[in-house]
Design a protein around this motif. Structure first.
Motif, PDB file in Angstrom:
ATOM      1  N   UNK A  32     -15.129  13.940 -21.542  1.00  0.00           N
ATOM      2  CA  UNK A  32     -14.102  12.914 -21.660  1.00  0.00           C
ATOM      3  C   UNK A  32     -13.909  12.291 -20.290  1.00  0.00           C
ATOM      4  N   UNK A  33     -14.045  10.974 -20.237  1.00  0.00           N
ATOM      5  CA  UNK A  33     -13.883  10.257 -18.988  1.00  0.00           C
ATOM      6  C   UNK A  33     -12.538   9.546 -18.998  1.00  0.00           C
ATOM      7  N   UNK A  34     -11.777   9.703 -17.925  1.00  0.00           N
ATOM      8  CA  UNK A  34     -10.466   9.081 -17.810  1.00  0.00           C
ATOM      9  C   UNK A  34     -10.308   8.510 -16.400  1.00  0.00           C
ATOM     10  N   UNK A  35      -9.367   7.606 -16.210  1.00  0.00           N
ATOM     11  CA  UNK A  35      -9.171   7.020 -14.876  1.00  0.00           C
ATOM     12  C   UNK A  35      -8.843   8.047 -13.792  1.00  0.00           C
ATOM     13  N   UNK A  36      -8.240   9.143 -14.164  1.00  0.00           N
ATOM     14  CA  UNK A  36      -7.842  10.137 -13.163  1.00  0.00           C
ATOM     15  C   UNK A  36      -8.829  11.292 -13.014  1.00  0.00           C
ATOM     16  N   UNK A  37      -9.928  11.263 -13.759  1.00  0.00           N
ATOM     17  CA  UNK A  37     -10.920  12.331 -13.659  1.00  0.00           C
ATOM     18  C   UNK A  37     -11.636  12.526 -14.971  1.00  0.00           C
ATOM     19  N   UNK A  38     -12.389  13.586 -15.049  1.00  0.00           N
ATOM     20  CA  UNK A  38     -13.131  13.869 -16.274  1.00  0.00           C
ATOM     21  C   UNK A  38     -12.817  15.288 -16.741  1.00  0.00           C
ATOM     22  N   UNK A  39     -13.144  15.532 -17.996  1.00  0.00           N
ATOM     23  CA  UNK A  39     -12.842  16.814 -18.620  1.00  0.00           C
ATOM     24  C   UNK A  39     -14.016  17.219 -19.493  1.00  0.00           C
ATOM     25  N   UNK A  40     -14.356  18.485 -19.473  1.00  0.00           N
ATOM     26  CA  UNK A  40     -15.402  19.037 -20.322  1.00  0.00           C
ATOM     27  C   UNK A  40     -14.768  20.036 -21.283  1.00  0.00           C
ATOM     28  N   UNK A  41     -14.975  19.829 -22.571  1.00  0.00           N
ATOM     29  CA  UNK A  41     -14.458  20.742 -23.588  1.00  0.00           C
ATOM     30  C   UNK A  41     -15.633  21.502 -24.184  1.00  0.00           C
ATOM     31  N   UNK A  42     -15.525  22.815 -24.238  1.00  0.00           N
ATOM     32  CA  UNK A  42     -16.620  23.635 -24.739  1.00  0.00           C
ATOM     33  C   UNK A  42     -16.234  24.531 -25.896  1.00  0.00           C
ATOM     34  N   UNK A  46     -12.584  22.600 -30.435  1.00  0.00           N
ATOM     35  CA  UNK A  46     -12.407  21.302 -29.778  1.00  0.00           C
ATOM     36  C   UNK A  46     -13.605  20.392 -30.024  1.00  0.00           C
ATOM     37  N   UNK A  47     -14.800  20.952 -29.901  1.00  0.00           N
ATOM     38  CA  UNK A  47     -16.018  20.172 -30.134  1.00  0.00           C
ATOM     39  C   UNK A  47     -16.054  19.671 -31.576  1.00  0.00           C
ATOM     40  N   UNK A  48     -15.705  20.534 -32.540  1.00  0.00           N
ATOM     41  CA  UNK A  48     -15.714  20.143 -33.957  1.00  0.00           C
ATOM     42  C   UNK A  48     -14.724  19.005 -34.222  1.00  0.00           C
ATOM     43  N   UNK A  49     -13.563  19.039 -33.557  1.00  0.00           N
ATOM     44  CA  UNK A  49     -12.575  17.971 -33.718  1.00  0.00           C
ATOM     45  C   UNK A  49     -13.166  16.628 -33.252  1.00  0.00           C
TER      46      UNK A  49
END
Length: 81
Positions: A32-42, A46-49
């Protein structure tokens, strides 16, 4: 996405589902890319959602037809006015 689709999951944030075929098991990650940084969901839940949201986006998206190209060109011309 056509404007007629209304609000959709793609409006929340830009996301990419990454697959890693050589990991042998649960090998997908959501980036997930956002203006304040990025996030990795594993986590699998969460991935299924995000996979469900991606499937909803695919079903609502315009088909890749010549008509889609004309809609994009018309929108671009409207923005240039």
């Amino acid at each position: 996405m056509p404007f007629t689709a209304g609000a959709h999951a793609g409006m929340i944030a830009s996301f990419t589902i990454l697959g890693f075929p050589d990991t042998g098991g649960a090998s997908e990650t959501v980036y997930i890319e956002a203006p304040t940084g990025s996030l990795y969901l594993e986590k699998q839940a969460e991935v299924r959602r995000y996979e469900a949201w991606m499937n909803q986006l695919r079903s609502s998206a315009l088909a890749p037809t010549p008509n889609t190209l004309s809609i994009i060109k018309a929108a671009r011309e409207d923005l240039q006015r």
